[in-house]
Design a protein around this motif. Structure first.
Motif, short mmCIF file in Angstrom:
data_model
loop_
_atom_site.label_atom_id
_atom_site.label_comp_id
_atom_site.label_asym_id
_atom_site.label_seq_id
_atom_site.Cartn_x
_atom_site.Cartn_y
_atom_site.Cartn_z
N ARG A 11 17.94 -7.02 -16.49
CA ARG A 11 18.72 -7.37 -17.71
C ARG A 11 18.74 -8.98 -17.87
O ARG A 11 18.37 -9.79 -16.83
N ARG A 76 26.01 -3.48 -12.22
CA ARG A 76 25.12 -2.44 -12.55
C ARG A 76 25.42 -1.37 -11.60
O ARG A 76 24.58 -1.00 -10.49
N PRO A 77 26.48 -0.41 -12.01
CA PRO A 77 26.65 0.89 -11.33
C PRO A 77 25.62 1.83 -11.31
O PRO A 77 25.43 2.43 -10.49
N GLU A 78 24.90 1.77 -12.17
CA GLU A 78 23.58 2.77 -12.61
C GLU A 78 22.58 2.43 -11.57
O GLU A 78 21.91 3.37 -11.09
N ARG A 79 22.41 0.94 -11.31
CA ARG A 79 21.30 0.88 -10.29
C ARG A 79 21.87 1.19 -8.94
O ARG A 79 21.10 1.62 -8.14
N ALA A 81 23.68 3.71 -8.44
CA ALA A 81 23.64 5.31 -8.25
C ALA A 81 22.44 5.75 -8.26
O ALA A 81 21.93 6.61 -7.62
N GLY A 82 21.26 4.94 -8.77
CA GLY A 82 20.09 5.32 -8.80
C GLY A 82 19.45 5.10 -7.48
O GLY A 82 18.68 5.96 -6.82
N THR A 84 21.23 5.19 -4.57
CA THR A 84 21.79 6.42 -3.97
C THR A 84 21.24 7.60 -4.06
O THR A 84 21.04 8.43 -2.86
N SER A 333 33.72 -5.98 -15.59
CA SER A 333 32.99 -4.87 -15.41
C SER A 333 33.84 -3.76 -14.82
O SER A 333 33.61 -2.69 -15.13
N GLU A 337 36.63 0.55 -17.84
CA GLU A 337 37.05 1.79 -18.06
C GLU A 337 38.76 1.80 -18.64
O GLU A 337 39.07 2.51 -19.27
#
Length: 384
Positions: A11, A76-79, A81-82, A84, A333, A337
């Motif tokens: 990004r 980038r938590p989704e990165r 997670a991917g 992992t 970031s 939540e």
């Protein structure tokens, strides 16, 4: 190939972080190559001193690499997670982030080396001949060995920064929401500051200049006694270590008594974030104090020889400011939540903005106190 696949998902923030690290590495590589060119042109000159003055920019780039790498899992938590899900464990993810940072440093160093070689090809201005070592052969191993330090230091700093358990999958998360600043965490930096200030006052007393031989400072900063140098070092370290407890204290003072929702939200947030903000803010304040004090000294003494280059001072301050920005983005970031939950409970957007402004005001007050004390002590050490 793996890094190219990761780069396809960059990004704007990821690309900016990568380019900023590469640009900082290029500037440090230029400093190292300048020291090499000077050594080639005049081997009898103070080559070691020039290399030593390259260490602060190298440390600044490693600090920037460490802070930005630490912020990647939070941004980038989704990165993560991917990776992992693809079978990458914590060590593999840490190695990938470190390799990505080292690759940015390699690109920056390679760009600086290419420019150095082009300028040496008899197209540079004669005023740059001494800095480039023109007219003397260039050993191939010399620039490669020097420039290998930049990606090596940057990669190691990045690898060490993301090794905390709460930043990688498969590790236990941090459970304490509010840091605990015990008596030792306050007594140690306070003691260092008091001892350092006492040593400075001892070095500034009348007749102190005759006690022993003064130590010559590099880059036209004059000379100072050992008591002044050791005292300022202790005081600066103690003041930097006091940043975290003072930020936590400021947060508790905001929430003291029967606070309004604005003061309660700002105070609890500042107390919880004090440990994570303390390091980058302390480094920024210390860097600004030293650079501004040195600039003031050179302005008052125009005849001093070879001052610290303006580009080096800009690099130090820029890396420290970028590290603070990266840490703020990381905190934002990680609190995403919490912010969504507050909005879901009916909190007005103005309340959240006001809490951020109040936290910023309290943190700025703390930094003015610590930075002013550091600059005052540095000024005393240089003008003695």
């Amino acid at each position: 190939m793996l890094y190219l696949r990761l780069a396809r998902g960059y990004r704007t923030l990821d690309l900016g972080r990568w380019l900023l690290t590469a640009a900082a590495a290029a500037v440090v590589a230029a400093f190292l190559l300048r020291a090499l060119g000077r050594a080639l042109g005049d081997p009898a000159s103070a080559s070691l001193a020039r290399l030593v003055w390259c260490l602060p920019p190298l440390a600044a780039v490693s600090w920037l690499a460490a802070v930005t790498a630490r912020a990647v899992p939070a941004q980038r938590p989704e990165r993560i997670a991917g990776l992992t899900a693809a079978g990458a464990g914590p060590n593999r993810i840490r190695a990938l982030i470190a390799g990505e940072t080292a690759l940015a440093c390699v690109f920056g160093s390679a760009g600086a080396l290419l420019l150095f070689l082009v300028l040496r090809n008899d197209i540079a201005d004669p005023a740059l001949a001494a800095d480039l070592g023109m007219g003397t052969p260039l050993p191939a191993a010399a620039p490669i060995t020097l420039l290998a330090l930049v990606p090596l230091v940057g990669g190691l700093a990045a690898a060490g920064a993301v090794s905390a358990p709460e930043h990688l999958p498969g590790r236990a998360a941090r459970t304490a929401a509010v840091p605990a600043h015990g008596p030792l965490r306050i007594a140690l930096p306070l003691g260092l500051t008091v001892v350092g200030t006492a040593l400075e006052l001892y070095g500034l007393r009348p007749g102190a200049a005759q006690d022993g031989r003064p130590i010559d400072l590099p880059a036209g900063l004059g000379s100072a006694s050992a008591a002044l140098l050791v005292g300022w070092s202790f005081a600066a370290l103690g003041t930097a270590l006091l940043t975290g407890p003072l930020l936590a204290l400021g947060g508790r003072l905001l929430a003291l008594g029967r606070p309004t929702p604005l003061r309660l939200l700002a105070g609890r947030g500042l107390t919880a974030q004090s440990d994570r903000l303390a390091g980058p803010l302390a480094v920024l304040v210390l860097t600004l104090a030293v650079v501004l004090t040195a600039a003031r000294h050179w302005t008052g003494h125009p005849g001093t020889a070879e001052p610290l280059p303006v580009a080096e001072g800009v690099l130090l301050v820029g890396c420290a400011a970028a590290a603070v920005t990266a840490r703020l983005v990381e905190i934002r970031s990680s609190r995403r939540e919490v912010t969504l939950n507050l909005i879901g409970l009916g909190a007005a957007p103005g309340l959240l903005v006001g809490a951020v402004a109040l936290r910023t005001l309290a943190a700025g007050t703390v930094l003015l106190v610590t930075g002013g004390l550091t600059a005052l002590l540095a000024s005393g050490a240089l003008t003695a």
